[in-house]
Design a protein around this motif. Sequence first.
Motif, PDB file in Angstrom:
ATOM      1  N   ILE A 189       0.845  -1.201   0.000  1.00  0.00           N
ATOM      2  CA  ILE A 189       0.000   0.000   0.000  1.00  0.00           C
ATOM      3  C   ILE A 189       0.882   1.254   0.000  1.00  0.00           C
ATOM      4  O   ILE A 189       0.605   2.235  -0.686  1.00  0.00           O
ATOM      5  CB  ILE A 189      -0.951   0.008   1.212  1.00  0.00           C
ATOM      6  CG1 ILE A 189      -1.999  -1.102   1.059  1.00  0.00           C
ATOM      7  CG2 ILE A 189      -1.640   1.360   1.359  1.00  0.00           C
ATOM      8  CD1 ILE A 189      -2.950  -1.226   2.228  1.00  0.00           C
ATOM      9  N   LEU A 190       1.962   1.199   0.751  1.00  0.00           N
ATOM     10  CA  LEU A 190       2.848   2.355   0.864  1.00  0.00           C
ATOM     11  C   LEU A 190       3.426   2.774  -0.489  1.00  0.00           C
ATOM     12  O   LEU A 190       3.633   3.961  -0.745  1.00  0.00           O
ATOM     13  CB  LEU A 190       3.971   2.053   1.856  1.00  0.00           C
ATOM     14  CG  LEU A 190       5.045   3.121   2.032  1.00  0.00           C
ATOM     15  CD1 LEU A 190       4.435   4.479   2.346  1.00  0.00           C
ATOM     16  CD2 LEU A 190       6.022   2.720   3.132  1.00  0.00           C
ATOM     17  N   GLU A 191       3.676   1.814  -1.363  1.00  0.00           N
ATOM     18  CA  GLU A 191       4.238   2.167  -2.678  1.00  0.00           C
ATOM     19  C   GLU A 191       3.296   3.092  -3.453  1.00  0.00           C
ATOM     20  O   GLU A 191       3.747   3.973  -4.196  1.00  0.00           O
ATOM     21  CB  GLU A 191       4.539   0.909  -3.482  1.00  0.00           C
ATOM     22  CG  GLU A 191       5.773   0.170  -2.974  1.00  0.00           C
ATOM     23  CD  GLU A 191       5.996  -1.143  -3.703  1.00  0.00           C
ATOM     24  OE1 GLU A 191       6.084  -1.113  -4.944  1.00  0.00           O
ATOM     25  OE2 GLU A 191       6.063  -2.188  -3.039  1.00  0.00           O
ATOM     26  N   TYR A 192       1.996   2.907  -3.287  1.00  0.00           N
ATOM     27  CA  TYR A 192       1.038   3.790  -3.962  1.00  0.00           C
ATOM     28  C   TYR A 192       1.122   5.203  -3.400  1.00  0.00           C
ATOM     29  O   TYR A 192       1.032   6.188  -4.148  1.00  0.00           O
ATOM     30  CB  TYR A 192      -0.384   3.227  -3.836  1.00  0.00           C
ATOM     31  CG  TYR A 192      -0.569   1.959  -4.623  1.00  0.00           C
ATOM     32  CD1 TYR A 192      -0.965   1.987  -5.964  1.00  0.00           C
ATOM     33  CD2 TYR A 192      -0.308   0.718  -4.043  1.00  0.00           C
ATOM     34  CE1 TYR A 192      -1.100   0.816  -6.693  1.00  0.00           C
ATOM     35  CE2 TYR A 192      -0.440  -0.454  -4.766  1.00  0.00           C
ATOM     36  CZ  TYR A 192      -0.838  -0.400  -6.093  1.00  0.00           C
ATOM     37  OH  TYR A 192      -0.952  -1.561  -6.822  1.00  0.00           O
ATOM     38  N   SER A 193       1.299   5.303  -2.084  1.00  0.00           N
ATOM     39  CA  SER A 193       1.447   6.629  -1.471  1.00  0.00           C
ATOM     40  C   SER A 193       2.715   7.317  -1.981  1.00  0.00           C
ATOM     41  O   SER A 193       2.700   8.515  -2.285  1.00  0.00           O
ATOM     42  CB  SER A 193       1.495   6.510   0.055  1.00  0.00           C
ATOM     43  OG  SER A 193       0.234   6.126   0.561  1.00  0.00           O
ATOM     44  N   ILE A 194       3.798   6.561  -2.081  1.00  0.00           N
ATOM     45  CA  ILE A 194       5.052   7.159  -2.568  1.00  0.00           C
ATOM     46  C   ILE A 194       4.904   7.569  -4.031  1.00  0.00           C
ATOM     47  O   ILE A 194       5.327   8.658  -4.434  1.00  0.00           O
ATOM     48  CB  ILE A 194       6.234   6.171  -2.389  1.00  0.00           C
ATOM     49  CG1 ILE A 194       6.456   5.893  -0.895  1.00  0.00           C
ATOM     50  CG2 ILE A 194       7.503   6.736  -3.021  1.00  0.00           C
ATOM     51  CD1 ILE A 194       7.449   4.768  -0.622  1.00  0.00           C
ATOM     52  N   TYR A 195       4.275   6.715  -4.821  1.00  0.00           N
ATOM     53  CA  TYR A 195       4.029   7.019  -6.240  1.00  0.00           C
ATOM     54  C   TYR A 195       3.197   8.297  -6.370  1.00  0.00           C
ATOM     55  O   TYR A 195       3.525   9.201  -7.148  1.00  0.00           O
ATOM     56  CB  TYR A 195       3.315   5.833  -6.898  1.00  0.00           C
ATOM     57  CG  TYR A 195       3.088   5.978  -8.380  1.00  0.00           C
ATOM     58  CD1 TYR A 195       4.024   5.526  -9.313  1.00  0.00           C
ATOM     59  CD2 TYR A 195       1.911   6.566  -8.869  1.00  0.00           C
ATOM     60  CE1 TYR A 195       3.805   5.663 -10.676  1.00  0.00           C
ATOM     61  CE2 TYR A 195       1.686   6.708 -10.229  1.00  0.00           C
ATOM     62  CZ  TYR A 195       2.632   6.252 -11.127  1.00  0.00           C
ATOM     63  OH  TYR A 195       2.415   6.382 -12.489  1.00  0.00           O
ATOM     64  N   ASP A 196       2.114   8.382  -5.580  1.00  0.00           N
ATOM     65  CA  ASP A 196       1.247   9.563  -5.629  1.00  0.00           C
ATOM     66  C   ASP A 196       1.987  10.806  -5.138  1.00  0.00           C
ATOM     67  O   ASP A 196       1.774  11.913  -5.657  1.00  0.00           O
ATOM     68  CB  ASP A 196      -0.006   9.343  -4.776  1.00  0.00           C
ATOM     69  CG  ASP A 196      -0.993   8.381  -5.432  1.00  0.00           C
ATOM     70  OD1 ASP A 196      -0.949   8.244  -6.667  1.00  0.00           O
ATOM     71  OD2 ASP A 196      -1.798   7.758  -4.706  1.00  0.00           O
ATOM     72  N   ALA A 197       2.854  10.643  -4.134  1.00  0.00           N
ATOM     73  CA  ALA A 197       3.621  11.775  -3.615  1.00  0.00           C
ATOM     74  C   ALA A 197       4.609  12.293  -4.660  1.00  0.00           C
ATOM     75  O   ALA A 197       4.759  13.511  -4.839  1.00  0.00           O
ATOM     76  CB  ALA A 197       4.365  11.368  -2.339  1.00  0.00           C
ATOM     77  N   ILE A 198       5.253  11.376  -5.365  1.00  0.00           N
ATOM     78  CA  ILE A 198       6.216  11.790  -6.396  1.00  0.00           C
ATOM     79  C   ILE A 198       5.510  12.610  -7.471  1.00  0.00           C
ATOM     80  O   ILE A 198       5.965  13.694  -7.863  1.00  0.00           O
ATOM     81  CB  ILE A 198       6.917  10.563  -7.018  1.00  0.00           C
ATOM     82  CG1 ILE A 198       7.857   9.906  -5.993  1.00  0.00           C
ATOM     83  CG2 ILE A 198       7.693  10.957  -8.274  1.00  0.00           C
ATOM     84  CD1 ILE A 198       8.398   8.547  -6.433  1.00  0.00           C
TER      85      ILE A 198
END
Length: 301
Positions: free
Chosen positions: A34-43
Amino acid sequence: MNQKPTLLVLAAGMGSRYGGNKQIDGFGPNGETILEYSIYDAIRAGFGKVVFIVREEILELAKGKFLPKIEGKIEAEFVLQSITSFVPEEYQNPDRVKPYGTAHAVLCAKDVVKEPFAVINADDFYGKEAFEILSKFLQAGVQPNLHAMVGYAIQNVLSENGTVSRGVCTTNASNQLIGMVERTSIARESGKIVARGNNEAIEIAENTPVSMNFWGFHPAIFKDIESMWLEFLPENKENIKSEFFIPLVANNLIESGKAAVEILEGGKTWFGVTYTEDRPVVIASLKSLHESGEYPGSLWG
């Protein structure tokens, strides 16, 4: 301030109700956390750095899981949260097992975060819009005495598999936070949303904003957190289960008039894994988002 904000990830939690390290479990079609989606969205929302707050025992595991995927895409740092971090020796209690909670976790990052920053849980999916609106605030609106929280309507952040804990917010006419009460047992009962505790049942309106721990802070907050922390420690030395939460800090700043917290209405989509039974729902939701084109076939190409 117009500098790229930082994403601070709270990933030191035990995952006790879920039954494992949900921070590093795969839920996406290619095993994405799930965290990878947050990092992707943050980038894609313009964040320039991600700082992971982890326990020492999962540090190498977390590095191995995330660094190969995000290397070259965003700067990354790891910070440890332990039961002795920022705890003077006279307040350390050998009987304590768990870390001190979310505000303590944020404090652990004070030496590596010098720019406006967001705080998120590692195991919550917050949605692209939430990162966009908070990024704008952190680059243009944040002040030493003005922070923010992305609000989510309570009706959208429940679990079908048991009760949840949520910070239930009260706001003023300017959509600023007046106060927040942590309700630890919320569920839908007979079509209504009900919070239980202390031998009482409180009905909560469907659109009431709640905190999903998605905050936006000016780095001035570290000084405020540290001074509150040094008051918290002597008062709670003997209480080995005491926790120092972000809402406690926010309420204190608001009540003292030191700062305001704006509620940003970016919380459109949320899902998470409080219980193991939530897992299939999260997997299906992420699959649907990939199929609709919200995310590419593989997050990292």
